[in-house]
Design an enzyme around this catalytic site. Structure first.
Site, short mmCIF file in Angstrom:
data_model
loop_
_atom_site.label_atom_id
_atom_site.label_comp_id
_atom_site.label_asym_id
_atom_site.label_seq_id
_atom_site.Cartn_x
_atom_site.Cartn_y
_atom_site.Cartn_z
N SER A 1 -0.27 0.58 3.19
CA SER A 1 -0.64 -0.66 3.15
C SER A 1 -1.24 -1.13 4.37
O SER A 1 -1.07 -0.82 5.27
CB SER A 1 0.75 -1.60 3.07
OG SER A 1 0.55 -2.85 3.10
N TYR B 1 8.80 -2.66 7.40
CA TYR B 1 7.99 -2.11 6.66
C TYR B 1 6.63 -1.66 7.18
O TYR B 1 6.01 -0.64 6.65
CB TYR B 1 7.70 -3.43 5.68
CG TYR B 1 6.73 -3.08 4.52
CD1 TYR B 1 7.17 -2.24 3.24
CD2 TYR B 1 5.42 -3.71 4.38
CE1 TYR B 1 6.18 -2.02 2.40
CE2 TYR B 1 4.66 -3.56 3.32
CZ TYR B 1 5.01 -2.68 2.32
OH TYR B 1 4.05 -2.35 1.38
#
Length: 321
Positions: free
Chosen positions: A158, A184
């Site tokens: 990501s 994350y």
């Protein structure tokens, strides 16, 4: 492989137009929703035999109607059970696939979790690092003997890797205050570094690994975020883009979001993308600027960092590869 040019708006069907995948066997994790379902559908529609690995077989069975419908062109689809939050489950899944001894051409590490409240996996790892990185690290390495020469590993990362490098001293937030976005970001940086080191280790066998950012897509991944948190995140991205002279980030459709995955798995030149990080069906540029929506941070492609993460991951899962 195709020389056609694709971009942010390309869809899975556009990327795979004219591509025949008959005889190709592909494992995709996380085919219960969103990108995983679309990735599996597109690959099956082009003749691939897809194995979907999921935590909840009943949920996946309900979600995967479009995948089974796509199997009219000669492809096939089956589901296997895999809970990435349990190393015992990962080992059981890998053992079952190894026992079948059927080779894979591609493994796509698609499953993931984003910004949940603090938690731990069954083995005591911080949830996001445990599921997004360590579960896949163990699964892919255990299945590596089944990968055919010319095969690929595709790791979904990501642009959020830009939020944080991995912390090899405190990967499970035992000494650091937990921040769901830092966690994350660490896990997504780990996905990129894993592909870097896997590629280095396996390219001699003709097997390449690549990581990618699918783009901003409203999928089930955002289920842990409130409406206010989503709006604040969007405002933050828009502001950082504006400061860099860029337009606001666009959300992609699910077929556009899964396009980079199928491009990296079946269309892109293996030598070009091996060990690289991709976005919008292209190889991403190195970019140290703070805004969130383009490029790859150099720390995520650092070869020494990738080797150090590999060693730490082996220590954490209790296996050497």
């Amino acid at each position: 492989m195709s020389n056609r040019s694709f971009g942010a708006q390309s869809t899975t069907d556009e990327v795979l137009a004219g591509v025949q995948l008959a005889g190709k066997r592909i494992l995709v994790t996380g085919v219960s929703a969103g990108l995983g379902v679309e990735t599996a559908r597109a690959l099956v529609a082009h003749g691939a035999d897809v194995v979907g690995a999921v935590r909840d077989l009943h949920k996946a069975e309900r979600a995967c109607g479009p995948v089974r419908d796509a199997a009219t062109g000669g492809g096939s689809f089956e589901l296997v059970e895999l809970d990435l939050a349990s190393l015992a489950s990962v080992r059981a899944c890998a053992d079952a696939l190894m026992a079948k001894a059927l080779p894979f051409d591609v493994v796509i590490a698609n499953a993931g979790i984003m910004a949940p409240p603090f938690g731990r996996t069954q083995d005591g790892f911080e949830t996001q690092f445990g599921i997004n990185h360590l579960g896949h690290f163990l699964l892919v390495n255990r299945l590596a003997p089944l990968l055919r020469a010319g095969g690929r590993v595709v790791a979904l990362a990501s642009s959020a890797h830009r939020l944080a490098d991995v912390d090899l001293d405190d990967p499970s937030f035992e000494h650091t205050p937990y921040d769901p976005w830092v966690a994350y970001g660490r896990s997504k940086t780990a996905n990129i570094l894993f592909a870097v080191e896997f590629d280095r280790r396996f390219k001699g066998r003709g097997i390449r690994a690549v990581s990618l950012h699918p783009g901003g897509i409203a999928t089930e991944l955002i289920r842990h975020m409130s409406k206010e948190e989503l709006e604040a995140m969007t405002a933050s991205f828009t502001a950082s883009n504006a400061a860099a002279g860029l337009p606001p980030p666009d959300l992609k459709s699910v077929p556009q979001g899964a396009a980079t995955t199928v491009w990296a798995a079946a269309v892109a030149d293996a030598d070009a993308v091996g060990g690289r990080y991709c976005e919008d069906c292209q190889i991403a540029v190195l970019d140290t600027a703070p805004q969130m929506d383009r490029g790859v941070q150099p720390y995520a492609l650092d070869a020494a960092r990738a080797q150090a993460l590999w060693a730490k991951s082996e220590e954490m899962v209790g296996e050497r590869f």
